[in-house]
Design a protein around this motif. Structure first.
Motif, PDB file in Angstrom:
ATOM      1  N   LEU A  59      75.549 115.317 -24.187  1.00 35.25           N
ATOM      2  CA  LEU A  59      75.813 113.893 -24.421  1.00 35.25           C
ATOM      3  C   LEU A  59      74.783 112.980 -23.753  1.00 35.25           C
ATOM      4  CD1 LEU A  59      79.703 113.730 -24.142  1.00 35.25           C
ATOM      5  CD2 LEU A  59      78.336 113.095 -26.140  1.00 35.25           C
ATOM      6  N   ARG A  60      74.029 113.507 -22.794  1.00 39.26           N
ATOM      7  CA  ARG A  60      72.971 112.692 -22.181  1.00 39.26           C
ATOM      8  C   ARG A  60      71.910 112.314 -23.209  1.00 39.26           C
ATOM      9  NH1 ARG A  60      72.021 116.818 -17.095  1.00 39.26           N
ATOM     10  NH2 ARG A  60      74.092 116.610 -16.147  1.00 39.26           N
ATOM     11  N   THR A  61      71.735 113.176 -24.211  1.00 36.66           N
ATOM     12  CA  THR A  61      70.765 112.906 -25.272  1.00 36.66           C
ATOM     13  C   THR A  61      71.447 112.413 -26.537  1.00 36.66           C
ATOM     14  OG1 THR A  61      69.227 114.567 -24.423  1.00 36.66           O
ATOM     15  CG2 THR A  61      68.980 113.929 -26.740  1.00 36.66           C
ATOM     16  N   PHE A  62      72.481 113.109 -26.953  1.00 31.63           N
ATOM     17  CA  PHE A  62      73.157 112.764 -28.203  1.00 31.63           C
ATOM     18  C   PHE A  62      74.189 111.661 -27.949  1.00 31.63           C
ATOM     19  CE2 PHE A  62      72.249 117.260 -29.973  1.00 31.63           C
ATOM     20  CZ  PHE A  62      71.036 116.825 -30.485  1.00 31.63           C
ATOM     21  N   ASN A  63      73.687 110.440 -27.744  1.00 30.26           N
ATOM     22  CA  ASN A  63      74.581 109.314 -27.483  1.00 30.26           C
ATOM     23  C   ASN A  63      75.033 108.674 -28.799  1.00 30.26           C
ATOM     24  OD1 ASN A  63      72.524 107.304 -28.285  1.00 30.26           O
ATOM     25  ND2 ASN A  63      71.497 107.949 -26.417  1.00 30.26           N
ATOM     26  N   ARG A  64      75.977 107.751 -28.675  1.00 34.59           N
ATOM     27  CA  ARG A  64      76.583 107.141 -29.854  1.00 34.59           C
ATOM     28  C   ARG A  64      75.582 106.332 -30.672  1.00 34.59           C
ATOM     29  NH1 ARG A  64      80.276 103.980 -27.560  1.00 34.59           N
ATOM     30  NH2 ARG A  64      82.063 105.363 -27.854  1.00 34.59           N
ATOM     31  N   ASP A  65      74.677 105.621 -30.026  1.00 30.33           N
ATOM     32  CA  ASP A  65      73.791 104.702 -30.732  1.00 30.33           C
ATOM     33  C   ASP A  65      72.730 105.416 -31.557  1.00 30.33           C
ATOM     34  OD1 ASP A  65      75.152 102.569 -29.635  1.00 30.33           O
ATOM     35  OD2 ASP A  65      73.862 102.493 -27.863  1.00 30.33           O
TER      36      ASP A  65
END
Length: 344
Positions: free
Chosen positions: A150-156
Motif C-alpha cells: 500500500l505504500r506504492t499502490f495508493n488510492r490516487d
C-alpha cells in the motif's frame, strides 16, 4: 509434461532449442525463455502449462549471467506467481511461491521499480495467507506484506490495486481467530477496509472490483458478531444488490450464484418487517428459497458439486420451516458463505 501442452508445446520446444544456440547471448536466451514462460502463465489452460512455465524460468535462471541480478529477481518473482497459481491441495507449491518471492523482493527493492516491489508484496501476501489457512504460516505476515504494498499502490495513482489490497486485507482480518476480545475490532477493521476499497473504484470504470468488494462487504456485515444484526443485514442486502448490478446470471453466472446465495442467507435471517421482528419472516424465506434454487442450478451446471449440495440442503431446511410454524424472530442460521477474493 509437454504432451499435454497442446500448441504451446511447440513454442516451449522451440524456445529451449533457441536458448541452446551459442550465437545468441546468454541474456537474450534467458529473456527468450522468460517471455515464453510469461505467455504460458498468463492464460494457462491446465496445470501442466504452469509447470512448464516454472521449468522455463528455472532454465532461464541457469543461463542468465550472475551479473544480471534484476533480471534474475524478475524471473524468481514470476516463478513465485506461477507456483501460487498451481492448483494443489498441499502446501509445497505455496511454500515455493513464498520462498521465490521472498528471494526476489530485496533485489527488486534495490534495482527495480516500486511497482514491481509492490506487486511482489501482494503475491507474497497471498502466499502467506494461503499457508496460514493450512496452519503453516502466520496471517500477520500476509497483513504486513499487503500494508507494505500500500505504500506504492495508493488510492490516487492505483485505484484498482488499492481496492484489491483493501479486499485482501479485509479477508485476512476475517480469517484470524475470533476467540479473543479483539474479534469485534478485527471485524470492524475488515468492514472499514472493504469500504475504503469501494471509495477508490466505481461501477463504471472498475465493475469487477466494485462487485467483488460489495459482495464481500455484504458477507462481513452479515456475519459480524454485533448487537445490531438487523441493521447489519439490511446494509448487507444493499451491498449484495450493488454487486448484482455487475454479477448478472448471463454475464457472470458463477459470481451471480455466489452472491445470490449470500443474499438468500441474509434474507433467511431477516424479519419481513424489521420494525416488528416478532411477526416472522415467511416472505423472506420464500424469496431466499428462490435465490437458493437459482444458485443450485448454476452450481450444478458448472460442476460446483459441494456448493450445489450446500444450497440444496438450505432449500430443504427452508421448506421444513415453511411447513411448520413461521419463525418468530430473526435468529441466525448457519447458511452459506460463498465469498470470493482474487488479485487478477
Amino acid at each position: 509434461m509437454e504432451a499435454d501442452l497442446g500448441r504451446a508445446g511447440d513454442e516451449v520446444r522451440a524456445a529451449i532449442a533457441a536458448a541452446e544456440e551459442e550465437a545468441t547471448s546468454p541474456v537474450e536466451r534467458a529473456e527468450m525463455l522468460m517471455e515464453i514462460a510469461i505467455g504460458l502463465q498468463q492464460r494457462p489452460k491446465n496445470a501442466d502449462q504452469l509447470l512448464a512455465a516454472i521449468d522455463l524460468y528455472e532454465r532461464a535462471q541457469t543461463i542468465c549471467p550472475v551479473d544480471e541480478p534484476l533480471l534474475i529477481a524478475r524471473m524468481k518473482a514470476r516463478m513465485g506467481t506461477a507456483y501460487l497459481a498451481v492448483p494443489s491441495e498441499g502446501h509445497e507449491s505455496l511454500e515455493q511461491a513464498r520462498d521465490k518471492l521472498g528471494e526476489a523482493i530485496p533485489v527488486l527493492t534495490q534495482f527495480g521499480s516500486p511497482e514491481e516491489v509492490a506487486e511482489a508484496e501482494i503475491n507474497l501476501g497471498l502466499a502467506y495467507q494461503s499457508l496460514a489457512g493450512q496452519h503453516r504460516g502466520r496471517i500477520t505476515d500476509a497483513i504486513s506484506a499487503y500494508q507494505r504494498a500500500l505504500r506504492t499502490f495508493n488510492r490516487d495513482r492505483f485505484p484498482q490495486e488499492f481496492a484489491i489490497l483493501q479486499n485482501n486485507l479485509a479477508t485476512a482480518f476475517l480469517s484470524m481467530p475470533f476467540t479473543d476480545n479483539r474479534a469485534k475490532m478485527r471485524e470492524a477493521l475488515a468492514v472499514q477496509a472493504f469500504e475504503e476499497g469501494l471509495r477508490s473504484v466505481n461501477l463504471v470504470d472498475h465493475p469487477v472490483e466494485y462487485a467483488m468488494l460489495q459482495n464481500n462487504l455484504g458477507n462481513a456485515l452479515q456475519y459480524a458478531s454485533s448487537s445490531h444484526t438487523i441493521e447489519n443485514n439490511l446494509r448487507a442486502l444493499e451491498a449484495y444488490d450493488e454487486a448484482l448490478r455487475v454479477r448478472t446470471a448471463e454475464a457472470m453466472p458463477l459470481e451471480y450464484a455466489n452472491t445470490v446465495s449470500n443474499k438468500a442467507n441474509c434474507l433467511w435471517n431477516l424479519p419481513d418487517n424489521p420494525e416488528f421482528p416478532d411477526n416472522g419472516n415467511r416472505a423472506n424465506l420464500i424469496a431466499a428459497r428462490d435465490y437458493y434454487r437459482q444458485s443450485r442450478e448454476i452450481f450444478a451446471r458448472s460442476g460446483e458439486v459441494d456448493k450445489a449440495r450446500i444450497v440444496a440442503e438450505a432449500c430443504e431446511q427452508i421448506d421444513r420451516e415453511l411447513l411448520s410454524a413461521p419463525p418468530t424472530n430473526g435468529a441466525s442460521h448457519v447458511g452459506t458463505l460463498l465469498a470470493t477474493s482474487k488479485l487478477n
